[in-house]
Every structure is written in structure tokens, then in C-alpha cells.
Design a protein around this motif. Sequence first.
Motif: not given
Length: 297
Positions: A143, A166, A170, A180-181, A184, A228
Motif C-alpha cells: 500500500r 485501507w 485512502t 492507489q487503491l 495495492s 502486505t
Amino acid sequence: MTILLRCLILCLVIAGCSDRDVNRESEVLARVGDQVLTLEQALSEIPKSVLQQDTLQAMENYQSSWIDRQILLQEALRIGLDENPELQRRFERLRSQLLENALREMLFSQSDADTDVTREEAQAYYETHKDRFVLNERHVKFRHLTTRTRTDAENARQALLRGISWPDVTEQYSINPGLQLRQSEHFFPVSMAAADIPVMNQYMDRIGIMEITPIHQHGNGFHFVQLTERMEEGDHPDLDWLISQIVEWLKMEKKQRLFNSYIRNLYLQADANNEIEQVNVREVPTLTPSVTEIESN
């Protein structure tokens, strides 16, 4: 000409540029000799993304570029370059290549139904050839959060440590939450992970699972990374990670086999009609010295 073009485009934009309102084929934007540039042609050749940014500027740029190309083309014809034997040979090779590609694309498009690949087929291929799917370096899933201020970065970091999800973090703090989600959710080779920020990339081989790096300022933002998942060099990636790639590979294999079969049938038909003649190149007397000379060089 520029003023007229702007007026024309502005009117078309206001009117919605529909074919019902104006016959695009009859709207002439430029003329060089007997060659004509129409509005329909320009709209079909300018990328939509460019048109959306600034329609008038895109049309003016294309118009200017088209005129320059036509002037050069007419000069080339005037001095007889189209009669150059070498150019004619290149034209013929290009024509042949375009026709071959067009035939291939037509066959591929017509064979879509016959070349579908099911998930079961892809899974069977993966299990049979699993030794081919081996990671050549460590891969990581992580992430990466970018915020506008250090305070936002610190708050986001603390939120993750407290167990806030998360997606929620975000959405509240990231300057680009959607991107960015999505990022990840995928594995990256460790050499490419956050590679645009060298400090963040260096952390990838140092931090443990679910560990969060210190905050680092880079460019106009503040960044941190949370690791992660990790897959080591030599591991076999999960099928879910590879399924879409395997499906595409198998579809292309099927299409290529179909195309090869099509070529073979054409060959047999032409041979049966006595349309093919060939000689054994090894028995051509004048060729042997040339081959010897080429190989010696």
C-alpha cells in the motif's frame, strides 16, 4: 482561413456535431492541388483525447500538418520520386505486407467464437506447465499512500495502525485514492515497486509484512508504504494472478494454428491447380559462389 475554421468548428460544437445537422463530408477545411481535407476526415484521424482537450487547437494543428504533408507529397511527385525503381519495390513490399496483415486480422476477427478459452482450459494449461511460471525475482504487494501534508500522512499512518480499513484511509487522505487503491491489489517485482521514489523502493527489501515505513517527502507530496504480501524468487504465482494472461496466450495459440491451417489449405489448393513452381535452390549453379562469399564474410 483560421478565422473561418474556428467559426465552423464552434458552430459544429454548439450544434452537437451530429451528422443530422451537417454533412461532414462536404465541409472542406483545406485544399492543396486536387487533394481535399474534409471535416469528417479530420475528426476521424485526430485522437479523441486530443480533441477533448482543445477541439479548435487540435483541428488547426491537424489542418496545418495536413497542408505541409500534401505540399511535400506534391513536390515528391513533381520531381518524379514515385518513378524511382527502389521506391516502387518498397511500395510493393509495403502493399503486400498491408494486405497480408489485413487478411490475418480478418481471419482472427472471424474466428473469435472458435478460439474462445475457458477458465478450465487455462487452469489445465497452468497445471501442466507450472514449471514455466516461476518468479525470477521477489514480488511484493504493498500500500502506497501519498498525501498533501505531513499531518495528513501521520494521521493516515496512525489510522492504519489502529485498524482502520485501507479503502477508508485512502478515501480520506490520499491525493489519488482510486489509483492507489487499485495499485495495492497487484503484485510488483521488488525492483519496480515504488521505483519512482527511490527511498520507498529501498524499504521493500527491509520491512516486514504489514510494517509501515517512515513518512518521506518527495515532490509535492508526503509518502509512506505498507507491505502486505511477499512472494519469493522461485515461487509459483497463484493462478488468479496469471489467469488473464494465460487465456490470452491460449487464444493467440489457437488463432495462430487456425491461420497456419488456412495457409496450408491455400497452398494445397494452389499446388493442385499447378499455380506453384519452385526449384531446389541448392541446385542453382550461380547461387553457390554467392552463398560461399556471404558465409566467408
